[in-house]
Design an enzyme around this catalytic site. Structure first.
Site, PDB file in Angstrom:
ATOM      1  N   SER A 194       0.479   1.427  -2.335  1.00  0.00           N
ATOM      2  CA  SER A 194      -0.709   2.275  -2.341  1.00  0.00           C
ATOM      3  C   SER A 194      -1.908   1.491  -2.901  1.00  0.00           C
ATOM      4  O   SER A 194      -2.244   0.430  -2.385  1.00  0.00           O
ATOM      5  CB  SER A 194      -0.419   3.561  -3.131  1.00  0.00           C
ATOM      6  OG  SER A 194      -1.381   4.542  -2.892  1.00  0.00           O
ATOM      7  N   ASP A 226       3.301   9.395   6.255  1.00  0.00           N
ATOM      8  CA  ASP A 226       2.481   8.833   5.179  1.00  0.00           C
ATOM      9  C   ASP A 226       1.048   9.344   5.254  1.00  0.00           C
ATOM     10  O   ASP A 226       0.492   9.532   6.343  1.00  0.00           O
ATOM     11  CB  ASP A 226       2.476   7.296   5.329  1.00  0.00           C
ATOM     12  CG  ASP A 226       2.262   6.559   4.028  1.00  0.00           C
ATOM     13  OD1 ASP A 226       1.517   7.070   3.167  1.00  0.00           O
ATOM     14  OD2 ASP A 226       2.824   5.462   3.885  1.00  0.00           O
ATOM     15  N   HIS A 285       4.846   8.637   1.793  1.00  0.00           N
ATOM     16  CA  HIS A 285       4.139   7.578   1.057  1.00  0.00           C
ATOM     17  C   HIS A 285       5.039   6.785   0.111  1.00  0.00           C
ATOM     18  O   HIS A 285       4.684   5.681  -0.294  1.00  0.00           O
ATOM     19  CB  HIS A 285       2.984   8.219   0.279  1.00  0.00           C
ATOM     20  CG  HIS A 285       1.956   7.263  -0.229  1.00  0.00           C
ATOM     21  ND1 HIS A 285       1.375   6.273   0.549  1.00  0.00           N
ATOM     22  CD2 HIS A 285       1.364   7.147  -1.460  1.00  0.00           C
ATOM     23  CE1 HIS A 285       0.490   5.598  -0.165  1.00  0.00           C
ATOM     24  NE2 HIS A 285       0.474   6.095  -1.385  1.00  0.00           N
TER      25      HIS A 285
END
Length: 308
Positions: A121, A261, A288
């Site tokens: 991320s 995601d 995610h």
């Protein structure tokens, strides 16, 4: 199978403009030695989520012998907190976090033997920016759920919001518009977004729960750089276009994201187009946090990539 040895320590970090002594907390799982595979340094998301949820990667140490280095970025977890820097965009910069990472690499004397980096991320954004600077010793790079462009990420979040039940989307939009990010109504609706597009497991793994607690406990970096919600970037990262420097990345790179995601395929694609030596896999059973949701497949992909 016996658990790998684990050591925890701290090192001083001279954070420019902090106005006080700072420290980096880190953990090594496995053994750093000339006979071991190159270690994997992990960059957590947020900013400000802490290392906790990346503990799943200990699987790579246990099954493949890859030493793992976890650490808390400045401003969160067991590293120095800086609540007094809330809103200071001149302090919370890529340069700050890259300096912290570089000091950790030097402290552990990894320049000659080499190391890998996995960023997830926001950590993937940081990892791409770091790799684009050509750091000595970096061998391979893994970017998991990492946006190549924050304007594209913002567009993806709008598309994901449109997939939610109408009432949930309405609550999120209305609360966000009036700056209400603390009410039970907002938190309940935000939890639906997170359940669909951040982690689809029920119950949530305990380390992921700790990650959410970390950001609630100290949202200084998150609020300054991201904003007050996962799905609308209004902080200093809002215009970031990391793919524009990605052609400078010389390390072989593995891109990972999930079918569900919040970092949708078109948000990853510019990295795939611009990084020189790159492979991209979308995990069909994940959102995610693929290292938890599709754990065995994730570890196989990363382990094979780092050891081939």
């Amino acid at each position: 199978m016996s658990s790998p040895p684990t050591t925890e320590s701290e090192l001083p970090f001279d954070a420019p403009g902090a106005g006080k002594p700072c420290k980096t907390w880190y953990k090594i799982v496995g053994t750093l030695s000339p006979s071991s595979p190159a270690p994997l340094i992990t960059l957590h998301g947020g900013p400000g989520s802490g290392h906790d949820y990346l503990e799943a990667l200990i699987d790579l140490t246990e099954s493949r012998g890859i030493p793992l280095i976890l650490y808390d970025q400045i401003g969160c977890g067991r590293s120095t907190r800086l609540r007094e820097k809330a809103g200071d965009e001149s302090f919370w910069t890529f340069d700050l976090f890259i300096k912290q990472l570089d000091e950790l690499v030097d402290h552990l004397q990894l320049r000659e033997s080499g190391f890998h980096v996995l960023g997830q991320s926001w950590g993937g954004m940081l990892g791409s920016a770091y790799a684009a600077r050509g750091p000595r010793g970096l061998r391979r790079l893994v970017l998991s759920g990492a946006p190549a462009s924050m304007p594209l990420y913002k567009r993806a979040c709008k598309l994901r919001l449109a997939e939610l039940p109408e009432e949930v989307g309405r609550v999120l939009r209305e609360c966000d518009a009036k700056g209400d990010h603390e009410s039970a109504e907002f938190r309940g609706a935000a939890a639906v977004f997170m359940k669909r597009f951040v982690c689809r497991l029920d119950p949530l793994p305990e380390p992921i729960m700790r990650t959410f607690t970390n950001i609630r406990d100290d949202s200084t970096a998150y609020a300054t750089m991201q904003g007050h919600s996962e799905f609308d970037t209004v902080g200093s990262l809002k215009d970031w276009e990391g793919w524009k420097d990605a052609h400078k990345i010389q390390a072989e790179t593995l891109l990972l994201n999930g079918r569900y995601d919040e970092v949708m395929d078109f948000v990853v694609e510019p990295f795939f187009r611009t990084i020189n030596k790159v492979k991209w896999v979308t995990l069909e059973n994940s959102s995610h946090t693929a290292m938890w949701e599709d754990r065995e497949r994730f570890m196989q992909l990363v382990g094979d990539f780092l050891l081939y």
